[in-house]
Design a protein around this motif. Structure first.
Motif, PDB file in Angstrom:
ATOM      1  N   LYS A 176      45.890  42.719  43.863  1.00  0.00           N
ATOM      2  CA  LYS A 176      45.346  41.482  43.293  1.00  0.00           C
ATOM      3  C   LYS A 176      43.823  41.525  43.245  1.00  0.00           C
ATOM      4  CE  LYS A 176      49.086  38.387  44.699  1.00  0.00           C
ATOM      5  NZ  LYS A 176      49.464  37.278  45.594  1.00  0.00           N
ATOM      6  N   GLU A 177      43.205  42.015  44.321  1.00  0.00           N
ATOM      7  CA  GLU A 177      41.741  42.119  44.354  1.00  0.00           C
ATOM      8  C   GLU A 177      41.248  43.108  43.298  1.00  0.00           C
ATOM      9  OE1 GLU A 177      39.484  40.280  46.094  1.00  0.00           O
ATOM     10  OE2 GLU A 177      41.243  39.109  46.664  1.00  0.00           O
ATOM     11  N   LEU A 178      41.962  44.207  43.142  1.00  0.00           N
ATOM     12  CA  LEU A 178      41.585  45.190  42.119  1.00  0.00           C
ATOM     13  C   LEU A 178      41.736  44.610  40.718  1.00  0.00           C
ATOM     14  CD1 LEU A 178      43.064  48.484  43.593  1.00  0.00           C
ATOM     15  CD2 LEU A 178      40.652  47.861  43.382  1.00  0.00           C
ATOM     16  N   ASP A 179      42.762  43.791  40.515  1.00  0.00           N
ATOM     17  CA  ASP A 179      42.934  43.128  39.218  1.00  0.00           C
ATOM     18  C   ASP A 179      41.762  42.207  38.920  1.00  0.00           C
ATOM     19  OD1 ASP A 179      45.298  44.424  38.718  1.00  0.00           O
ATOM     20  OD2 ASP A 179      46.580  42.746  39.359  1.00  0.00           O
ATOM     21  N   LYS A 180      41.307  41.470  39.939  1.00  0.00           N
ATOM     22  CA  LYS A 180      40.164  40.573  39.756  1.00  0.00           C
ATOM     23  C   LYS A 180      38.918  41.377  39.373  1.00  0.00           C
ATOM     24  CE  LYS A 180      41.606  37.128  43.162  1.00  0.00           C
ATOM     25  NZ  LYS A 180      41.273  36.550  44.469  1.00  0.00           N
ATOM     26  N   LEU A 181      38.719  42.498  40.068  1.00  0.00           N
ATOM     27  CA  LEU A 181      37.568  43.343  39.758  1.00  0.00           C
ATOM     28  C   LEU A 181      37.679  43.931  38.359  1.00  0.00           C
ATOM     29  CD1 LEU A 181      37.096  45.186  43.166  1.00  0.00           C
ATOM     30  CD2 LEU A 181      35.644  43.399  42.190  1.00  0.00           C
ATOM     31  N   SER A 182      38.878  44.319  37.962  1.00  0.00           N
ATOM     32  CA  SER A 182      39.076  44.862  36.624  1.00  0.00           C
ATOM     33  C   SER A 182      38.749  43.836  35.552  1.00  0.00           C
ATOM     34  CB  SER A 182      40.513  45.347  36.453  1.00  0.00           C
ATOM     35  OG  SER A 182      40.742  46.477  37.254  1.00  0.00           O
ATOM     36  N   GLU A 183      39.132  42.580  35.793  1.00  0.00           N
ATOM     37  CA  GLU A 183      38.805  41.515  34.842  1.00  0.00           C
ATOM     38  C   GLU A 183      37.291  41.387  34.694  1.00  0.00           C
ATOM     39  OE1 GLU A 183      40.651  37.757  35.787  1.00  0.00           O
ATOM     40  OE2 GLU A 183      42.600  38.719  36.056  1.00  0.00           O
ATOM     41  N   LYS A 184      36.586  41.474  35.811  1.00  0.00           N
ATOM     42  CA  LYS A 184      35.131  41.379  35.752  1.00  0.00           C
ATOM     43  C   LYS A 184      34.553  42.559  34.971  1.00  0.00           C
ATOM     44  CE  LYS A 184      34.589  38.754  39.991  1.00  0.00           C
ATOM     45  NZ  LYS A 184      34.085  38.753  41.368  1.00  0.00           N
ATOM     46  N   LEU A 185      35.095  43.746  35.194  1.00  0.00           N
ATOM     47  CA  LEU A 185      34.614  44.922  34.470  1.00  0.00           C
ATOM     48  C   LEU A 185      34.917  44.828  32.979  1.00  0.00           C
ATOM     49  CD1 LEU A 185      35.404  47.867  36.897  1.00  0.00           C
ATOM     50  CD2 LEU A 185      33.162  47.009  36.227  1.00  0.00           C
ATOM     51  N   ASP A 186      36.023  44.185  32.633  1.00  0.00           N
ATOM     52  CA  ASP A 186      36.356  44.012  31.219  1.00  0.00           C
ATOM     53  C   ASP A 186      35.283  43.200  30.500  1.00  0.00           C
ATOM     54  OD1 ASP A 186      38.677  45.463  31.465  1.00  0.00           O
ATOM     55  OD2 ASP A 186      39.969  43.700  31.688  1.00  0.00           O
ATOM     56  N   ASN A 187      34.654  42.286  31.213  1.00  0.00           N
ATOM     57  CA  ASN A 187      33.611  41.453  30.620  1.00  0.00           C
ATOM     58  C   ASN A 187      32.291  42.198  30.453  1.00  0.00           C
ATOM     59  OD1 ASN A 187      35.286  39.194  30.475  1.00  0.00           O
ATOM     60  ND2 ASN A 187      34.786  38.584  32.559  1.00  0.00           N
ATOM     61  N   VAL A 188      32.132  43.306  31.174  1.00  0.00           N
ATOM     62  CA  VAL A 188      30.875  44.052  31.115  1.00  0.00           C
ATOM     63  C   VAL A 188      30.601  44.558  29.702  1.00  0.00           C
ATOM     64  CG1 VAL A 188      29.705  46.152  31.918  1.00  0.00           C
ATOM     65  CG2 VAL A 188      30.860  44.676  33.547  1.00  0.00           C
ATOM     66  N   ASP A 189      31.611  45.100  29.046  1.00  0.00           N
ATOM     67  CA  ASP A 189      31.431  45.621  27.693  1.00  0.00           C
ATOM     68  C   ASP A 189      30.940  44.527  26.755  1.00  0.00           C
ATOM     69  OD1 ASP A 189      31.522  47.546  25.589  1.00  0.00           O
ATOM     70  OD2 ASP A 189      33.380  46.595  24.918  1.00  0.00           O
TER      71      ASP A 189
END
Length: 129
Positions: free
Chosen positions: A62-75
């Motif tokens: 779940k924590e990794l999913d949250k981080l992935s969502e944040k990284l998706d916004n980086v682009d």
């Protein structure tokens, strides 16, 4: 551990002394810089809180999913910043070989980046200085 605290204290005493010298030479009080040094000193001496429980695999996922969502916004953020400011575009383009692999890396690749940072001979040489 106590030795590290003593070194930190000495570093911040040195920084405070240097700041005082700069203020004396320029006859200007450096309030913002003094505040930043004090805040950094407090941050460095903070004791990390202990986790009350170990995370299980589901919680880690779940924590990794949250981080992935944040990284998706980086682009999206990078694209909009590049479109609105040519200097940002130039800076990001010139440094893409450094930051792009980190953003696009898998979890395993990121772990390898993290472990290889401490093995950098240049970093090790600078610590001895």
């Amino acid at each position: 551990m106590a030795h590290e605290g003593k070194a930190d204290e000495q570093l911040f005493q040195l920084l405070a002394g240097l700041l005082h010298q700069v203020e004396s030479l320029t006859n200007q009080e450096e309030v913002e810089l003094r505040t930043k040094i004090e805040a950094l000193g407090l941050e460095v001496t903070k004791v990390p809180s202990k986790s009350l429980k170990q995370l299980d695999e589901l919680e880690i996922a779940k924590e990794l999913d949250k981080l992935s969502e944040k990284l998706d916004n980086v682009d999206e953020m990078i694209s909009s910043a590049m479109a609105s400011d040519p200097q940002v575009q130039s800076l990001l383009s010139d440094t893409a070989d450094i930051w792009m692999p980190v953003i696009t890396a898998s979890a395993d690749e990121r772990r390898n980046f993290t472990s290889s940072v401490g093995e950098n001979p240049e970093t090790e040489a600078n610590r001895g200085s």
